[in-house]
Design a protein around this motif. Sequence first.
Motif, mmCIF file in Angstrom:
data_model
loop_
_atom_site.group_PDB
_atom_site.id
_atom_site.type_symbol
_atom_site.label_atom_id
_atom_site.label_comp_id
_atom_site.label_asym_id
_atom_site.label_seq_id
_atom_site.Cartn_x
_atom_site.Cartn_y
_atom_site.Cartn_z
ATOM 1 N N VAL A 86 -4.811 31.380 -23.034
ATOM 2 C CA VAL A 86 -5.219 31.405 -21.627
ATOM 3 C C VAL A 86 -4.342 30.441 -20.837
ATOM 4 O O VAL A 86 -4.227 29.262 -21.180
ATOM 5 C CB VAL A 86 -6.698 31.008 -21.477
ATOM 6 N N LEU A 87 -3.729 30.951 -19.772
ATOM 7 C CA LEU A 87 -2.963 30.135 -18.832
ATOM 8 C C LEU A 87 -3.705 30.136 -17.508
ATOM 9 O O LEU A 87 -3.983 31.196 -16.959
ATOM 10 C CB LEU A 87 -1.552 30.699 -18.628
ATOM 11 N N SER A 88 -4.046 28.974 -16.991
ATOM 12 C CA SER A 88 -4.771 28.894 -15.731
ATOM 13 C C SER A 88 -3.896 28.276 -14.659
ATOM 14 O O SER A 88 -3.351 27.186 -14.840
ATOM 15 C CB SER A 88 -6.038 28.054 -15.887
ATOM 16 N N ILE A 89 -3.758 28.982 -13.526
ATOM 17 C CA ILE A 89 -3.021 28.423 -12.391
ATOM 18 C C ILE A 89 -3.977 28.029 -11.265
ATOM 19 O O ILE A 89 -3.562 27.843 -10.129
ATOM 20 C CB ILE A 89 -1.952 29.407 -11.873
ATOM 21 N N ALA A 90 -5.258 27.876 -11.588
ATOM 22 C CA ALA A 90 -6.278 27.515 -10.597
ATOM 23 C C ALA A 90 -6.299 26.002 -10.413
ATOM 24 O O ALA A 90 -6.525 25.258 -11.374
ATOM 25 C CB ALA A 90 -7.647 28.011 -11.039
ATOM 26 N N ALA A 91 -6.082 25.554 -9.195
ATOM 27 C CA ALA A 91 -6.070 24.119 -8.915
ATOM 28 C C ALA A 91 -7.456 23.519 -9.099
ATOM 29 O O ALA A 91 -8.465 24.105 -8.706
ATOM 30 C CB ALA A 91 -5.587 23.877 -7.483
ATOM 31 N N ALA A 161 -1.690 14.603 -9.867
ATOM 32 C CA ALA A 161 -0.452 14.097 -9.268
ATOM 33 C C ALA A 161 0.559 15.216 -9.051
ATOM 34 O O ALA A 161 1.207 15.281 -7.999
ATOM 35 C CB ALA A 161 0.146 13.008 -10.162
ATOM 36 N N ILE A 162 0.693 16.118 -10.032
ATOM 37 C CA ILE A 162 1.662 17.201 -9.873
ATOM 38 C C ILE A 162 1.208 18.150 -8.763
ATOM 39 O O ILE A 162 2.026 18.715 -8.021
ATOM 40 C CB ILE A 162 1.872 17.957 -11.211
ATOM 41 N N THR A 163 -0.106 18.302 -8.608
ATOM 42 C CA THR A 163 -0.636 19.101 -7.506
ATOM 43 C C THR A 163 -0.240 18.492 -6.169
ATOM 44 O O THR A 163 0.184 19.198 -5.241
ATOM 45 C CB THR A 163 -2.167 19.193 -7.600
ATOM 46 N N VAL A 165 2.282 16.432 -5.478
ATOM 47 C CA VAL A 165 3.718 16.301 -5.212
ATOM 48 C C VAL A 165 4.393 17.663 -5.075
ATOM 49 O O VAL A 165 4.926 18.012 -4.017
ATOM 50 C CB VAL A 165 4.397 15.474 -6.312
ATOM 51 N N SER A 166 4.367 18.460 -6.141
ATOM 52 C CA SER A 166 5.101 19.730 -6.098
ATOM 53 C C SER A 166 4.218 20.925 -5.768
ATOM 54 O O SER A 166 4.688 21.896 -5.166
ATOM 55 C CB SER A 166 5.823 19.972 -7.428
ATOM 56 N N GLY A 167 2.948 20.877 -6.154
ATOM 57 C CA GLY A 167 2.066 21.995 -5.840
ATOM 58 C C GLY A 167 1.878 22.157 -4.336
ATOM 59 O O GLY A 167 2.071 23.237 -3.780
ATOM 60 N N SER A 168 1.521 21.070 -3.667
ATOM 61 C CA SER A 168 1.347 21.090 -2.212
ATOM 62 C C SER A 168 2.652 20.789 -1.482
ATOM 63 O O SER A 168 2.750 21.011 -0.273
ATOM 64 C CB SER A 168 0.290 20.053 -1.797
ATOM 65 N N GLY A 169 3.653 20.292 -2.197
ATOM 66 C CA GLY A 169 4.893 19.817 -1.594
ATOM 67 C C GLY A 169 5.607 20.789 -0.674
ATOM 68 O O GLY A 169 6.120 20.376 0.382
ATOM 69 N N PRO A 170 5.697 22.092 -1.025
ATOM 70 C CA PRO A 170 6.369 23.005 -0.095
ATOM 71 C C PRO A 170 5.770 22.987 1.303
ATOM 72 O O PRO A 170 6.500 23.133 2.293
ATOM 73 C CB PRO A 170 6.184 24.372 -0.772
ATOM 74 N N ALA A 171 4.467 22.785 1.410
ATOM 75 C CA ALA A 171 3.846 22.723 2.734
ATOM 76 C C ALA A 171 4.358 21.519 3.519
ATOM 77 O O ALA A 171 4.523 21.597 4.750
ATOM 78 C CB ALA A 171 2.324 22.660 2.612
ATOM 79 N N TYR A 172 4.627 20.400 2.829
ATOM 80 C CA TYR A 172 5.174 19.229 3.526
ATOM 81 C C TYR A 172 6.555 19.561 4.079
ATOM 82 O O TYR A 172 6.898 19.181 5.204
ATOM 83 C CB TYR A 172 5.298 18.027 2.594
ATOM 84 N N VAL A 173 7.352 20.252 3.269
ATOM 85 C CA VAL A 173 8.703 20.620 3.700
ATOM 86 C C VAL A 173 8.640 21.570 4.893
ATOM 87 O O VAL A 173 9.382 21.413 5.876
ATOM 88 C CB VAL A 173 9.497 21.242 2.536
ATOM 89 N N PHE A 174 7.750 22.565 4.830
ATOM 90 C CA PHE A 174 7.616 23.503 5.942
ATOM 91 C C PHE A 174 7.150 22.775 7.211
ATOM 92 O O PHE A 174 7.569 23.117 8.326
ATOM 93 C CB PHE A 174 6.634 24.621 5.590
ATOM 94 N N TYR A 175 6.302 21.779 7.027
ATOM 95 C CA TYR A 175 5.833 20.975 8.165
ATOM 96 C C TYR A 175 7.010 20.263 8.826
ATOM 97 O O TYR A 175 7.150 20.264 10.063
ATOM 98 C CB TYR A 175 4.797 19.964 7.668
ATOM 99 N N LEU A 176 7.869 19.661 8.014
ATOM 100 C CA LEU A 176 9.030 18.945 8.541
ATOM 101 C C LEU A 176 10.054 19.916 9.145
ATOM 102 O O LEU A 176 10.680 19.611 10.165
ATOM 103 C CB LEU A 176 9.673 18.107 7.441
#
Length: 265
Positions: A86-91, A161-163, A165-176
């Motif tokens: 089982v692989l879970s991608i649920a935060a 922590a990974i959530t 930094v990189s999980g939510s991180g694209p949203a920070y980049v899009f914000y900038l």
Amino acid sequence: MTLYFLGGGNMAAAIIAGLRRAAYPHAVAVAERCADKRARLHAQFGVQTLESLPPQLHGDDVLVLAVKPQDMAEACAGVDTGGALVLSIAAGLPVSALSQMLGGTRRIVRIMPNTPAAVASGVSGLYAAEGASAHDRERADAVMRSCGECVWLDTEEQMHAITAVSGSGPAYVFYLLNALQQAAQTLGFSPEHAKMLSLATFRGAVDLAAQSSDDFAVLQQQVTSKGGTTHAALASLRRDDVAQAVTRAAHAAAHRSREMAQTAP
């Protein structure tokens, strides 16, 4: 052996796109309640689509849990993994909660991907539960490397922590990106040129940083002449405490991830 997806949303589609690009050698099927999503996934990727999972999976199958965390318990009700990986991608859903929802299985790898997986530029954090073997880790790694880079975590606590930094991180980049585009428009550029300038600037800076052995701070210094235009801009960012604001944002995301884990069934 079949790789099953439970849920056919955007992240599932991004991973399937990566698997197709990487010529993944095994069958892929998606169990999705929404008929429109099933039709779209089949048309786009040629994968088998099902309204629900088979009554029982097999030990050599892989099941990717790709539904929203708040819907996971209902989606997993009645699922018989048959010993499948089982692989879970649920935060936010810890191994203990996932195991409870799936009849006690501990053959689980938690994964935090991010949306650039859709263009094979993602990065995923992975944590293997005690019940997952070295071979299970290899199989999980093969799936996620099809759409980007992988980082294996030593503890489940690091998933927060990974959530952040990189999980939510694209949203920070899009914000900038959006902020720079808006600034360009206030300086007289059209929306189209402002977007192009913002994207090209971010893309070029990232490419330069990726090819350089210098720290980000050194690269910043190389662009900055004392008393010049960049120096004035950076001084403004420091006055506004932008670096600490980014740190606070990441900590807020990590805190929310921990809250979600605490409220899981």
